[in-house]
Design a protein around this motif. Sequence first.
Motif, PDB file in Angstrom:
ATOM      1  N   LEU A   1       0.827  -1.198   0.000  1.00  0.00           N
ATOM      2  CA  LEU A   1       0.000   0.000   0.000  1.00  0.00           C
ATOM      3  C   LEU A   1       0.871   1.263   0.000  1.00  0.00           C
ATOM      4  O   LEU A   1       0.605   2.216  -0.761  1.00  0.00           O
TER       5      LEU A   1
ATOM      6  N   GLN B   1       0.937   4.047  -3.007  1.00  0.00           N
ATOM      7  CA  GLN B   1       0.595   5.444  -2.715  1.00  0.00           C
ATOM      8  C   GLN B   1       1.693   6.396  -3.206  1.00  0.00           C
ATOM      9  O   GLN B   1       1.398   7.472  -3.741  1.00  0.00           O
ATOM     10  N   LYS B   2       2.949   6.006  -3.042  1.00  0.00           N
ATOM     11  CA  LYS B   2       4.045   6.828  -3.553  1.00  0.00           C
ATOM     12  C   LYS B   2       4.002   6.893  -5.087  1.00  0.00           C
ATOM     13  O   LYS B   2       4.244   7.950  -5.685  1.00  0.00           O
TER      14      LYS B   2
ATOM     15  N   LEU C   1       1.289   6.611  -6.839  1.00  0.00           N
ATOM     16  CA  LEU C   1       0.126   7.432  -7.172  1.00  0.00           C
ATOM     17  C   LEU C   1       0.451   8.919  -7.075  1.00  0.00           C
ATOM     18  O   LEU C   1       0.039   9.713  -7.936  1.00  0.00           O
ATOM     19  N   GLU C   2       1.207   9.296  -6.059  1.00  0.00           N
ATOM     20  CA  GLU C   2       1.595  10.702  -5.908  1.00  0.00           C
ATOM     21  C   GLU C   2       2.386  11.183  -7.126  1.00  0.00           C
ATOM     22  O   GLU C   2       2.143  12.271  -7.658  1.00  0.00           O
TER      23      GLU C   2
ATOM     24  N   THR D   1      -3.773   7.020 -13.636  1.00  0.00           N
ATOM     25  CA  THR D   1      -3.741   6.583 -12.230  1.00  0.00           C
ATOM     26  C   THR D   1      -4.683   5.412 -11.951  1.00  0.00           C
ATOM     27  O   THR D   1      -4.740   4.931 -10.809  1.00  0.00           O
TER      28      THR D   1
ATOM     29  N   ILE E   1      -4.761   0.252  -4.691  1.00  0.00           N
ATOM     30  CA  ILE E   1      -4.930   0.856  -3.349  1.00  0.00           C
ATOM     31  C   ILE E   1      -6.295   0.510  -2.772  1.00  0.00           C
ATOM     32  O   ILE E   1      -6.438   0.129  -1.600  1.00  0.00           O
TER      33      ILE E   1
ATOM     34  N   SER F   1      -7.061  -1.588   0.552  1.00  0.00           N
ATOM     35  CA  SER F   1      -7.819  -0.903   1.608  1.00  0.00           C
ATOM     36  C   SER F   1      -9.082  -1.662   1.977  1.00  0.00           C
ATOM     37  O   SER F   1      -9.514  -1.687   3.125  1.00  0.00           O
TER      38      SER F   1
END
Length: 406
Positions: free
Chosen positions: A375, A379-380, A382-383, A392, A399, A403
């Motif tokens: 995760l 997330q990194k 996605l940023e 994306t 993610i 989640s």
Amino acid sequence: MLNIQRFSITFATAITICLLSTSLTLAKEKKPKPPKEFPPSPLEITVPDPLLPAYRNQQSLNSEEKRSLEAALDQLNREAIAQLQAGDTQGAFATWNRELRLRRYLGTLNEIQALQRVGGIAYTRNNRLQIRYITERLQAIQKQVQLEQRPDLRVLQALGEAYRQVRSPSLAIEAYNQVLIIVRENSDVAAEIDTLKIIGNIQLDWFDYPAAATTYEQLLSLVTQDNDIEQSLKDLVYIYDRTKQPQKAIEARKKLSLVYRQRNDIAQLSALKLAIGSDYETLAKENSNFVDEAFKNYQEAYTMAWEFQQYVPAAEALQKLVSLYVAENQTEDALQTSQILLQAEERAANFYGMMNAYEQIGKIHLQRQENQLALAAFQKGLELAQQLGSETKDLLEQIQKISGTT
């Protein structure tokens, strides 16, 4: 009344038969004769030409006559060019054909060179009929040359180049093979090398890879200059890659690496190591014993590139290593290598590469059921994707999937 009806029917039948018979007879009489398959070649017309008023039947001209005729034929060539530029293609080739008919009076080599010139123009204009005329004339000349006890080397070379211009590779190679025989008899290694290069180029241009491989292997055994050795090996590598012969490609690349090592050309060496690793990986699909060689060459490619701060090729080698580690289910090594890959992409300022590396790290963690670590990696990634304005969807799905399970 009945007899009249019978008579009418009989009479009508007779007329019908008569008409049919007449039609069949006329059809036979009017049956067209089959046309000739091809019109006669304009290069073989024997009608006297005004440029040859006094010596039309002579086989040779004196020096003054030749100079005069050559000047007149050069003028015909200029006229043909002007006609072509004015849009009169048919007239242009008619003028060139007249020039070509008369060129033979200036000698075989002069005629072949003119045929080569006009043949090249005919090809660019897709004039297939003209190409056929010129090819047939070249073949007629070649037959005459082959009857000579010692053919003229320049004539054979000119024939080969003329055949190339009209895109007849097999005939061109036939002519150049005759050249090879002569230069080998003369022990002229330089001319042999030049001829083999030409033959190899023709074979490559026409995708005859097996024949080209044989030619370049012969060439490699003769050349001594580094540049020639390098080019011959490059051509062999290209052929082996195209024909899917990884083992031979490896051998050629290893020889090529010696050339680059002598020059201390690290960039080329690193690229070669990467390609050799890929060849071994291909071989490993049939024989797992080659996997170690693939790893070894990828690692050497990465190390060389990193040492000389060539981070783009280093990242490429690292990516190959990660993929191979994953394929071999060596996830711990894959993760460690992925971290180095991230550093390489960062030093190369390749943010797309960093994004992809984070996504790859996340997938490896998922494979190891390390959801929280996965995760964080996603997330990194996605940023970075959002900053770059990149797609994306895949990262968001990963993610959301994690989640939903935590």
